[in-house]
Design an enzyme around this catalytic site. Structure first.
Site, PDB file in Angstrom:
ATOM      1  N   CYS A  18       0.839  -1.204   0.000  1.00 26.62           N
ATOM      2  CA  CYS A  18       0.000   0.000   0.000  1.00 26.62           C
ATOM      3  C   CYS A  18       0.877   1.259   0.000  1.00 26.62           C
ATOM      4  O   CYS A  18       1.504   1.571  -1.000  1.00 26.62           O
ATOM      5  CB  CYS A  18      -0.947  -0.037   1.202  1.00 26.62           C
ATOM      6  N   GLU A  58      -1.277  -8.750   4.808  1.00 31.75           N
ATOM      7  CA  GLU A  58      -0.998  -8.893   6.245  1.00 31.75           C
ATOM      8  C   GLU A  58      -2.278  -8.828   7.065  1.00 31.75           C
ATOM      9  O   GLU A  58      -2.253  -9.137   8.265  1.00 31.75           O
ATOM     10  CB  GLU A  58       0.001  -7.818   6.702  1.00 31.75           C
ATOM     11  N   HIS A  99      -3.753  -5.565   1.185  1.00 25.34           N
ATOM     12  CA  HIS A  99      -3.098  -5.852   2.460  1.00 25.34           C
ATOM     13  C   HIS A  99      -3.122  -7.342   2.798  1.00 25.34           C
ATOM     14  O   HIS A  99      -3.979  -7.799   3.551  1.00 25.34           O
ATOM     15  CB  HIS A  99      -3.785  -5.063   3.576  1.00 25.34           C
TER      16      HIS A  99
END
Lengths: 288, 954
Positions: free
Chosen positions: A103, A253, A251
């Site tokens: 990002c 994560e 994302h």
């Protein structure tokens, strides 16, 4: 059962923190779960010499709003990288160590000229992440289709699409010109593309998309909202020609546990973003 | 410094590249109802001053301001476009401009060290058949807010880059000892102190006693400390209550309430005495235990008046303020909530009171302000609501909430004599002066003009740095106490923290954004993103090192003395010298009068004829048509477009998301968060209840209804009903008006009853009173009395949670709870234009029912659950079916009268989906409680009534 390296063999991962970074802890959690030893390091610690780039085996530039996105997302971290750490970053990238920009980190890598990386080799920006086509920030889950031909070490061996959220206002990937796009395709630097929700790997279909006459035309084959920002050719993630640097807007994560899936209460699952981190750490274990 | 060159750079999209902002502005212009279509082009403007060469400017532009792929730049002002108008907008001097600050820093890093100041602006080119008057209208309604911005039409704008000013050690002495009562009232009004005569007299008396007149700073300090905003004098006042029709002269002493807060809100908490409540009504936020290792803090605030005047900045700093409340209990913020009340979006411009921003503009500005702060801080904005009502046109409500987590008992709260008073974070400017008194006074037509300095613009990145510093300092145990600089600025923060000890402050040590502030302005400024800490001298160096790492400014401005006085100086000048006891205990207690409408809540029995009349309004409407109107109502319609503007995934803990179901767009009853860094699978759930429509009919019913709604929402996702804590946030009109206060008394009584019924203690609350507006004709307009109840509940195992979307065909559908004809203030009344008799009541069985449902959820017996709120069971069924993309065939309605069954808003009701094989076990758990099996789920989408007619088409 996958055997992680012993604890003392966990690779050290530098999670780069600048004023306004905010998904550093999320990235650290993913690295940790994938078998790494992450450390969140402030730019000021590196500038002061309290920490040293060469002590780390992997670099993550996490999400957030570094410097408040002033002057465009990622622009000022890119400035930090080019002004204060040009040599260290070049050495890191050229040594083949894994580098992941997520990002805001992706935006920084692109604006610093590290991704996609120009053939001339100078650190000039040759693509951008512009404001989303819809003109606003958006948070929603997307499906990412890995390119099996890509040299990207993060997507190596991925057998299923990744499902994870986007949360950004400036994620519209635009290469400098058509030639650049053709080159990215030819070198398989387009590591991840937005796919239709619930899609399975469909690389053939992707390849069948004909080159369009203009960058301004619709390059998207999946359309909004599956391509949430209008990125050219549905590009979600780009790697460098060498394959050790990956930048992506979504994302991964934030999908490392099954209960983060938006429909786990319906019995749905799979597509963990953790796989990207595991692939990099596996690659390290095999000695990249 | 005079007449120095200002370099101007324009950046715009390259031909062929879209700037998505242009289309958005053009769409907004269309809503103004101009006859001709208007096309919009946008350029960003940057201004630089200092000792610069043209080369420096070009380099800054090329490397920092212009994206080489999509943008071009030009130095200097471009010519006026032919056949079009240009509009240029820049910020007023002193308004926070974070981009400009970063630009100066970055230009230096790039080697352009001569850059001294920078400013940003925006240039619009409007193409279309517009006259100058129309352009001015577009600018005022859409493009610029004169509270914070200046604009030009068809000529280049010049920003104020030259705001160097002289030092200003001016202290005014206000002769109050000789003032008579009239002069006191006049003084309070002219200086906008918002103090009444009795309070002014107390101040006069104090200074007469000590034999001198006050300084400007002392008077302002007292006004801020004694403001409604800071001290909640209405909630602490004695309230004399009489029934409607009787006079106060007849009132017996027994009807005096000894403070609403003490009598209703805190009393509920004390009587429940939950062992897991760690702090209630003492700190900046309420605190409960999460597990053995961690505590959770929860707080909600309002920022209504600032949001009315400058929606983006008002909401932005509202979010920033409540986040600081969480940091002020040494906790890391992990979830934001926002509940917004706006005027109808299609309200005609002609019908707006003078000086009032259009509800569309208020809405978009407020939402953008919340988005900006929460997203940039990296806190997921997960829970909220939006309510539209004509009562909020001039006075929108912006409730901002925040949850934080901290290691158990890690929050120090005892400053010591000798501790240094340390300010962390942003610099001090004129921003937000007199915010506390501003929020405590009525909005008037001129508010927008005179309150300009009360408006702040936030800088979330400064607050993010501040947060990281405080977390590191907490873990290293570097401070003895901490609080935020909110309303009243340093005066409140230091005055409160040093209340028991006394404090000495040297104002010349406070870092300023620009010179020229008078000492009282430094002392009272509400500049954002500042915290005050009590730090032992031996820890200063360690704290400074942390601040250096995180680019956070720190200044040591004084000490806690132990003498019980608040002494403030500016160099050798005395700015303030007050006895802390007078500052904190000298406020005379108010006695207020309230009229309670005894007929409220116990309406007479409706006659058969009246009932016929009510339902006769439905003639020609089928239940399906009524439901369709409800689903299209802005209060019920999907809020997905807003929810997706907020990052609800950051921090990776959002287990049950605000949007759920097959297509990720069903409205979740509550969200569930599993905080990062905690052990096991424990989490917490967040929800809220708000319903001003019921409040207009019966404020007691509103209070019990919104409390029940907040609690049942939590229960629906699987939170433990025995571990729920509440926040109360009242937004009300003028408490001096006995009827308005009477309604508030009733609402507080409802809070007490509901809290005890659910054994859910209040842990924090806030009231925003005087939400009134004087329109152009001098008529006082009051908002609908509005109570928000926010609820937080513990979830032992997040993987046992459930969502509201229907899961499978062939399931049984149950309705838990009792349905009665309780439709006063309902959505049904609103969409069909009826006036029903009875408002919803506090359901008798709800507590036991929620406990039983919780056991069923833990046992894995429940596939989906959704609460019945606005629009009753019909809306609940429709939302469950749509979110799950399957249908429901109703076999029974659970009540003899179909309209009541479908649309009544009786509290304590939940629709539940259960697998047929689990039905016996589920029903056994509900033994002795009110429930009904009302249908089955079907493959055919839609909802079908028992007679086979469609309620909702698939």
């Amino acid at each position: 059962m996958l055997h992680y390296p012993a604890v003392n063999a966990r690779p050290r991962i530098l999670i780069l923190y600048a004023s306004g970074t905010n998904r550093d802890r999320d990235a650290a959690a993913a690295c940790e779960l994938a078998g790494g030893a992450p450390e969140i390091v402030h730019v000021n610690q590196l500038r002061a010499g309290e920490r040293c780039w060469s002590d780390y085996q992997m670099l993550v530039l996490p999400g957030g709003f570094s410097y408040g996105d002033a002057l465009g997302a990622g622009r000022l971290v890119a400035l930090d990288l080019n002004v204060y750490f040009a040599d260290e970053v070049r050495a890191f990238v050229e040594s083949g160590k894994p580098v992941l920009g997520i990002c805001n980190g992706f935006q920084a890598l692109v604006k610093a000229g590290i991704l996609p990386g120009c053939e001339t080799g100078d650190a000039a920006q040759c693509a951008t992440l512009a404001r989303n086509a819809r003109g606003h920030f958006e948070c929603r889950w997307v499906t990412l289709i890995p390119n099996p031909e890509s040299p990207c070490l993060f997507t190596r061996g991925l057998s299923e699409p990744i499902y994870c959220p986007v949360a950004h206002g400036e994620g519209n990937f635009i290469p400098r010109d058509e030639a650049m796009l053709m080159a990215l395709r030819a070198r398989n630097q387009i590591a991840l593309t937005y796919g239709r929700q619930g899609s399975v790997l469909r690389r053939e279909e992707e390849l069948a998309v004909e080159a369009q006459p203009s960058l301004l035309g619709s390059w998207s084959s999946v359309g909004y909202p599956d391509n949430p920002n209008g990125s050219v050719a549905d590009i979600a993630g780009i790697c460098n020609a060498q394959g050790n640097v990956l930048g992506l807007m979504p994302h991964p994560e934030n999908h490392i546990y099954p209960w983060q899936h938006p429909r786990w209460t319906r019995g749905e699952g799979g597509g963990l973003g953790l796989a990207l981190f595991q692939a990099a750490i596996r690659a390290l274990a095999c000695g990249v | 410094m005079k007449n120095q060159v200002i370099y101007r750079i324009e950046v715009r999209a390259k031909p062929g590249f879209n700037d998505a902002r242009c289309a958005a502005v053009a769409a907004d212009v269309r809503t103004l109802g101009l006859s001709a279509p208007v096309a919009v082009e946008i350029a960003d403007l940057y201004f630089l001053s200092g000792a610069l060469s043209e080369d420096d400017v070009a380099r800054v532009a090329r490397r920092l301001l212009c994206d080489p792929v999509t943008q071009t730049f030009a130095l200097g002002a471009s010519p006026q476009p032919a056949g079009a108008h240009s509009v240029e907008v820049v910020l007023r001097p002193g308004v926070t401009d974070a981009v400009a600050d970063e630009l100066v820093r970055a230009a230096h890093a790039l080697g352009a060290r001569g850059v001294e100041r920078a400013a940003t602006g925006i240039r619009y080119t409007l193409r279309g058949a517009l006259d100058t008057e129309q352009v001015a209208r577009i600018v005022r309604r859409l493009l610029a807010n004169e509270v914070i911005q200046v604009f030009t039409i068809d000529e280049p704008v010049t920003p104020h880059l030259d705001y160097a000013a002289e030092d200003n050690p001016r202290i005014e002495i206000i002769p109050i000892r000789d003032a008579d009562d009239d002069a006191l009232v006049k003084l309070s009004r002219e200086r906008r102190l918002a103090l009444n005569l009795e309070e002014m007299r107390a101040i006069r008396h104090y200074f007469a006693e000590i034999g001198r007149d006050p300084t400007d700073a002392e008077l302002e300090t007292l006004a801020q400390t004694w403001s409604e905003h800071c001290v909640h004098k209405t909630f602490k006042a004695r309230v004399q209550v009489v029934g409607e029709g009787s006079s106060f002269a007849d009132a017996k002493p027994a009807t005096v309430i000894d403070g609403l807060l003490k009598t209703y809100i805190k009393r509920a908490t004390d009587e429940i005495a939950a062992p897991w409540v760690k702090s209630a009504f003492v700190d900046n936020a309420g605190v409960i235990a999460f597990d053995d290792e961690f505590d959770l803090a929860f707080k909600a605030e309002t920022h209504n008046h600032p949001s009315a005047v400058e929606p983006f900045g008002g909401a932005n700093t509202g979010v920033g303020g409540v986040i600081r409340d969480i940091i002020a209990v040494s906790a890391r913020p992990i979830a934001n909530t926002d509940v917004l009340c706006f005027g109808p979006q299609d309200w005609p411009f002609e019908a707006l009171p003078e000086g009032v921003l259009h509800p569309r503009r208020v809405r978009s500005g407020v939402i953008a302000g919340i988005e900006d702060y929460g997203n940039k801080m990296g806190i997921p904005t997960v829970s909220g609501a939006i309510v539209y009502d004509a009562g909020y046109i001039a006075n929108p409500l912006v409730y901002c909430g925040c949850v934080g987590i901290a290691p158990a008992n890690a929050h120090p709260r005892a400053p010591q004599v000798g501790d240094r008073i340390v300010v962390l974070g942003g610099r001090t400017g004129r921003d937000g002066l007199r915010g506390a008194t501003f929020s405590s006074a009525a909005l008037t037509r001129e508010t927008g003009d005179v309150a300009g300095s009360s408006v702040q613009i936030g800088n979330p990145i400064v607050e993010k740095n501040l947060l990281e510093v405080v977390m590191a300092a907490r873990d290293a145990k570097l401070y003895h106490a901490i609080t935020d600089c909110g309303a009243g600025g340093l005066s409140s923060a230091v005055g409160e923290m040093g209340a028991a000890l006394g404090a000495q402050v040297q104002l010349e040590r406070v870092p300023l954004k620009y010179a020229g502030l008078a000492p009282w302005e430094i002392w009272l400024s509400e500049a954002q993103e500042r915290m005050v800490l009590a730090v032992p001298p031996h820890n200063l160096a360690a704290l400074q090192a942390i601040c250096d790492r995180f680019d956070c400014e720190m200044s040591d401005i004084g000490t806690f003395t132990g003498d019980g006085w608040l002494r403030v100086s500016y160099r050798d000048l005395r700015v303030c010298d007050l006895d802390m006891r007078f500052l904190h205990d000298g406020l005379p207690r108010r006695t207020l009068r309230a009229v309670v409408d005894g007929r409220r809540g116990q309406a007479e029995e409706e006659t058969a004829r009246q009932k016929d009349q009510r339902l006769s309004r439905l003639m020609g409407l089928s239940p399906g048509q009524v439901l369709a109107k409800m689903l299209a109502h802005p209060n019920v319609a999907s809020k997905e477009d807003v929810i997706r503007l907020y990052d609800h995934e950051v921090q990776g803990g959002t287990v049950i998301k605000p949007l759920v179901g097959v297509g990720n767009h069903g409205p979740s009853d509550a969200v569930v968060i599993k905080p990062q860094g905690t052990r096991g699978l424990r989490g917490f759930a967040l929800a809220c209840g708000i319903n001003p429509s019921i409040g207009k009919r019966d404020p007691y019913a509103m209070a019990v209804s919104v409390a029940d709604e907040a609690v049942r929402n939590l229960v629906c996702v699987g939170a433990d009903p025995a571990r729920i804590a509440l926040l109360d946030n009242f937004c009300w009109g003028d408490p001096e008006d006995p009827e308005t206060l009477g309604a508030l008394v009733e609402a507080c009584r409802g809070c007490y009853d509901a809290a005890l019924r659910y054994r859910a203690p209040f842990i924090s609350g806030k009231d925003s009173l005087n939400n009134t507006y004087l329109d152009g004709r001098g008529h006082r307009v009051s908002i609908p009395g509005t109570l928000l109840i926010s609820a937080i509940g513990i979830v032992d195992d997040v993987t046992r949670c459930i969502t509201m979307d229907l899961k499978r065909t062939g399931s049984r559908v149950y309705l838990l709870g009792e349905t009665r004809d309780e439709m006063a203030g309902s959505l049904f009344d609103e969409v069909v234009g009826a006036v029903s008799a009875h408002a919803p009541t506090l359901p008798e069985h709800a507590s036991a029912l929620y406990a039983a449902l919780h056991r069923a959820i833990l046992a894995g017996l429940v596939r989906a659950a959704h609460d019945c709120s606005e629009g009753g069971m019909a809306v609940a069924l429709a939302e469950m079916a749509r979110a799950g993309r399957i249908g429901i065939r109703l076999t029974s309605l659970g009540h003899a009268e179909p309209w009541v069954a479908l649309f009544s808003e009786s509290n304590g009701r939940i629709v539940v989906e259960v697998a047929p094989e689990h039905a016996p076990a589920f029903e056994a758990l509900l033994h002795g409680l009110p429930w009904a099996m009302i249908g089955v789920t079907t493959e055919l989408p839609g909802v079908w009534l028992p007679d086979g007619t469609p309620l909702l088409d698939g």
